[in-house]
Design a protein around this motif. Structure first.
Motif, PDB file in Angstrom:
ATOM      1  N   LEU A  23      38.287  43.388  57.542  1.00 24.53           N
ATOM      2  CA  LEU A  23      38.786  44.773  57.507  1.00 24.53           C
ATOM      3  C   LEU A  23      39.579  45.039  56.239  1.00 24.53           C
ATOM      4  CD1 LEU A  23      39.860  45.650  61.163  1.00 24.53           C
ATOM      5  CD2 LEU A  23      37.706  46.072  59.961  1.00 24.53           C
ATOM      6  N   ARG A  24      40.386  44.074  55.846  1.00 23.50           N
ATOM      7  CA  ARG A  24      41.200  44.248  54.639  1.00 23.50           C
ATOM      8  C   ARG A  24      40.306  44.311  53.389  1.00 23.50           C
ATOM      9  NH1 ARG A  24      45.340  46.547  52.408  1.00 23.50           N
ATOM     10  NH2 ARG A  24      46.887  45.203  51.422  1.00 23.50           N
ATOM     11  N   LEU A  25      39.251  43.508  53.383  1.00 22.60           N
ATOM     12  CA  LEU A  25      38.326  43.526  52.246  1.00 22.60           C
ATOM     13  C   LEU A  25      37.603  44.873  52.180  1.00 22.60           C
ATOM     14  CD1 LEU A  25      36.844  42.187  49.895  1.00 22.60           C
ATOM     15  CD2 LEU A  25      35.316  41.091  51.559  1.00 22.60           C
ATOM     16  N   LEU A  29      37.774  47.511  49.094  1.00 25.50           N
ATOM     17  CA  LEU A  29      36.588  47.962  48.358  1.00 25.50           C
ATOM     18  C   LEU A  29      36.530  49.490  48.345  1.00 25.50           C
ATOM     19  CD1 LEU A  29      33.962  45.367  49.672  1.00 25.50           C
ATOM     20  CD2 LEU A  29      34.890  45.514  47.353  1.00 25.50           C
ATOM     21  N   VAL A  30      36.881  50.098  49.469  1.00 25.00           N
ATOM     22  CA  VAL A  30      36.898  51.570  49.537  1.00 25.00           C
ATOM     23  C   VAL A  30      37.979  52.117  48.598  1.00 25.00           C
ATOM     24  CG1 VAL A  30      37.470  53.515  51.059  1.00 25.00           C
ATOM     25  CG2 VAL A  30      35.850  51.765  51.821  1.00 25.00           C
ATOM     26  N   GLN A  31      39.150  51.477  48.607  1.00 22.64           N
ATOM     27  CA  GLN A  31      40.228  51.927  47.712  1.00 22.64           C
ATOM     28  C   GLN A  31      39.839  51.774  46.248  1.00 22.64           C
ATOM     29  OE1 GLN A  31      43.682  49.804  49.104  1.00 22.64           O
ATOM     30  NE2 GLN A  31      43.951  51.187  50.853  1.00 22.64           N
ATOM     31  N   TYR A  70      38.768  55.775  59.865  1.00 20.73           N
ATOM     32  CA  TYR A  70      39.710  54.651  59.785  1.00 20.73           C
ATOM     33  C   TYR A  70      40.109  54.339  58.339  1.00 20.73           C
ATOM     34  CZ  TYR A  70      41.400  49.819  60.189  1.00 20.73           C
ATOM     35  OH  TYR A  70      42.150  48.668  60.091  1.00 20.73           O
ATOM     36  N   LEU A  71      39.136  54.449  57.418  1.00 17.52           N
ATOM     37  CA  LEU A  71      39.385  54.056  56.025  1.00 17.52           C
ATOM     38  C   LEU A  71      39.647  55.244  55.107  1.00 17.52           C
ATOM     39  CD1 LEU A  71      36.367  51.581  55.711  1.00 17.52           C
ATOM     40  CD2 LEU A  71      38.759  50.906  55.902  1.00 17.52           C
ATOM     41  N   GLY A  76      29.091  58.643  52.924  1.00 15.28           N
ATOM     42  CA  GLY A  76      28.130  57.803  52.203  1.00 15.28           C
ATOM     43  C   GLY A  76      28.748  56.601  51.510  1.00 15.28           C
ATOM     44  N   GLN A  77      30.079  56.517  51.499  1.00  6.51           N
ATOM     45  CA  GLN A  77      30.697  55.391  50.778  1.00  6.51           C
ATOM     46  C   GLN A  77      30.504  54.066  51.517  1.00  6.51           C
ATOM     47  OE1 GLN A  77      34.865  55.836  49.802  1.00  6.51           O
ATOM     48  NE2 GLN A  77      34.801  54.132  48.343  1.00  6.51           N
TER      49      GLN A  77
END
Ligand SMILES: Cc1cc2nc3c(=O)[nH]c(=O)nc-3n(C[C@H](O)[C@H](O)[C@H](O)COP(=O)(O)O)c2cc1C
Length: 204
Positions: A23-25, A29-31, A70-71, A76-77
């Motif tokens: 989850l942290r990874l 990656l999204v950030q 959640y993120l 699409g990301q």
């Protein structure tokens, strides 16, 4: 839809202990504004709610919607693919991701990759990344390792796979479990060449 100048990162979550790393990874990656192709094994769906506050819906579309919220990811990301979704881009060598991370990686999936089984989308995607000579990172987690695990890891390591056991260090004086998680995630991100605030290089 996302417009990315870089290729996506494939992330597979399998049923080894260590869902918080995954989850942290994913969050990191999204950030970092990367697009993620996500695959979650059946066993990971069992382990996830045992180890985190999150349950993973079985249907890819529901999982995508849940993760967007959640993120805070844009549409699409994070694309989620089903276990036998052979039409997914990761299933073909004509469109390989920049890299693939299996985090955490069970010894079962490790063995399937070492033997080229390709029986589900995670195994097939890893097989594609191997044959196309892209970066493959396995955060294997088991203890102790049997000779079978060690042989499989050695075989893959010799093919250029990064074997990165979930094995956080203590020299940064971790104060919380989150610090141990970040330690491992920072190592993955640095192998992916992604600048990240979690990384505190030794000696600086
Ligand atoms: C709570 C829990 C923890 C587990 N921890 C591990 C582990 O650390 N390493 C491992 O290789 N398998 C572990 N397993 C067993 C795997 O989930 C199981 O072998 C499964 O078949 C792996 O399938 P997958 O690779 O498709 O996810 C665990 C299972 C559960 C339910």
């Amino acid at each position: 839809m996302m417009h990315q100048s870089t290729k996506p990162i494939a992330l597979a979550i399998t049923g080894a202990s260590g869902a918080p790393y995954a989850l942290r990874l994913l969050e990191s990656l999204v950030q970092a504004n990367r697009q993620v192709y996500l695959m979650v094994s059946k066993a990971a769906q069992v382990v996830m709610p045992m180890e985190t506050a999150l349950s993973f819906p079985s249907r890819p579309a529901e999982a995508e919607a849940m993760l967007r919220e959640y993120l805070g990811a844009v549409e699409g990301q994070v694309r989620v693919f089903g276990r036998e979704q052979w039409t997914a881009p990761v299933a073909s060598g004509s469109n390989p991701p920049e890299a693939m991370v299996i985090c955490p990686c069970s010894t079962g999936t490790l063995s399937a990759i070492a033997s080229g089984a390709s029986n589900n989308l995670i195994e097939r995607a890893a097989d594609v990344v191997l044959k196309e000579q892209r970066k493959l990172i396995l955060m294997v987690r088991e203890t102790p390792f049997s000779p079978i695990h060690l042989e499989n890891m050695l075989k893959l390591s010799r093919l250029g796979v990064v074997i990165m056991p979930a094995s956080p260090g203590f020299y940064n004086r971790p104060q919380a479990v989150a610090d141990l998680v970040d330690f491992m995630v920072a190592r993955v991100l640095s192998h992916l060449g992604i600048d990240n605030p979690l990384n505190r290089p030794w000696g600086q």
